[in-house]
Design an enzyme around this catalytic site. Structure first.
Site, PDB file in Angstrom:
ATOM      1  N   HIS A   1      32.921  74.763 -32.062  1.00  0.00           N
ATOM      2  CA  HIS A   1      33.630  73.900 -33.008  1.00  0.00           C
ATOM      3  C   HIS A   1      33.744  72.462 -32.500  1.00  0.00           C
ATOM      4  CE1 HIS A   1      36.265  72.854 -36.276  1.00  0.00           C
ATOM      5  NE2 HIS A   1      37.272  72.573 -35.468  1.00  0.00           N
TER       6      HIS A   1
ATOM      7  N   GLU B   1      56.388  68.460 -35.032  1.00  0.00           N
ATOM      8  CA  GLU B   1      57.287  69.135 -35.973  1.00  0.00           C
ATOM      9  C   GLU B   1      56.678  69.138 -37.380  1.00  0.00           C
ATOM     10  OE1 GLU B   1      59.886  70.822 -35.210  1.00  0.00           O
ATOM     11  OE2 GLU B   1      59.927  70.239 -33.088  1.00  0.00           O
TER      12      GLU B   1
ATOM     13  N   SER C   1      36.390  68.564 -38.555  1.00  0.00           N
ATOM     14  CA  SER C   1      37.469  69.541 -38.750  1.00  0.00           C
ATOM     15  C   SER C   1      38.479  69.004 -39.768  1.00  0.00           C
ATOM     16  CB  SER C   1      38.100  69.864 -37.398  1.00  0.00           C
ATOM     17  OG  SER C   1      38.846  71.050 -37.448  1.00  0.00           O
TER      18      SER C   1
END
Length: 259
Positions: free
Chosen positions: A233, A173, A85
């Protein structure tokens, strides 16, 4: 430099470097790394803003590839690189920009294309976990299970919780802010990478569509394709033995064809 874990000793076979996906860590690949280390040295890394690796204000694929290059530069000779990924995209950028460092490339269930599927819901779910009530991973898993439909994800995400410190080992964040770069793929890359490349995907996954193959072959002309039945996946977690077997077969075959 990235935090890394080494399994096994250097052998006649090339070292295998494993780069995990978004929200993961090198420890997710520990079981596979231990089994593969019977015949080669295997190194797993925590990508930037994940696990025990440093946190940075950026999270784009050129930076991620440069991080991997820094690790490989400390080793002797080119290595085989496996990326899943996000880690697969970083591995592809590494192969295209520093081909001298990559002996063979294995890309697990991702393509060199931009994606439009969302990942922000997972960040919001992790942020919503009341870490003050978490005394063990199962407590966080229970909270996440109420917010996520996929039963695999709570157990996967909570591997990145520092229970004692009551914090995430993910720079949520920055990952949220950099999500457009994470979902994209750089366009201004040199190439192609002429070395052996395997694109191994889950048969039930939609990440590596047949229409992506021309793009893949343009950048990786020696690319080969394989699918693992009944896997999505998270193919390495859903079908670990089948994933390992496919990887071993290809590594052995590609090594034989090179001699």
């Amino acid at each position: 430099m990235l935090n890394l874990t080494t399994y096994g000793d250097q052998t006649d076979s090339p070292t295998l470097l494993i780069a995990h996906g978004l929200f993961g860590a090198g420890r997710n690949w520990g079981a596979l790394a231990k089994r593969l280390s019977q015949t080669r040295r295997v190194i797993t890394v925590d990508m930037r803003n994940h696990g025990e690796s440093p946190w940075y204000n950026s999270h784009n694929y050129k930076d991620l590839a440069a991080d991997l290059a820094e690790v490989i530069d400390t080793l002797d000779g080119p290595v085989d690189v496996l990326g899943h990924s996000m880690g697969g995209k970083a591995a592809m950028v590494l192969a295209l920009t520093r081909p001298e460092l990559v002996n063979r490339l294995i890309v697990a269930d991702i393509a060199p294309v931009p994606y439009d599927h969302g990942q922000m819901q997972y960040i919001e779910a992790m942020k919503a976990v009341d870490l003050g009530k978490v005394k063990r991973r199962a407590d966080a898993e229970a909270q996440l299970s109420d917010m996520l439909e996929d039963p695999i994800l709570p157990g996967f995400f909570t591997q990145s919780i520092d229970i004692k410190a009551k914090k995430w080992r993910l720079n949520l964040e920055v990952l949220a802010r950099e999500m457009p770069d994470i979902l994209s793929f750089p366009k201004d890359l040199t190439g192609p990478f002429e070395g052996p490349a395997l694109f191994l995907s889950g048969a039930d996954s939609h990440y590596v569509k047949r229409e992506y193959r021309p793009v893949i072959k343009q950048l990786f002309p020696a690319a080969q394709f394989a699918k693992i039945p009944d896997a999505g996946h998270w193919l390495h977690a859903e079908k670990p033995r089948e994933f390992e077997a496919a990887l071993r077969v290809w590594l052995d075959q590609s090594a034989a064809s090179a001699t």
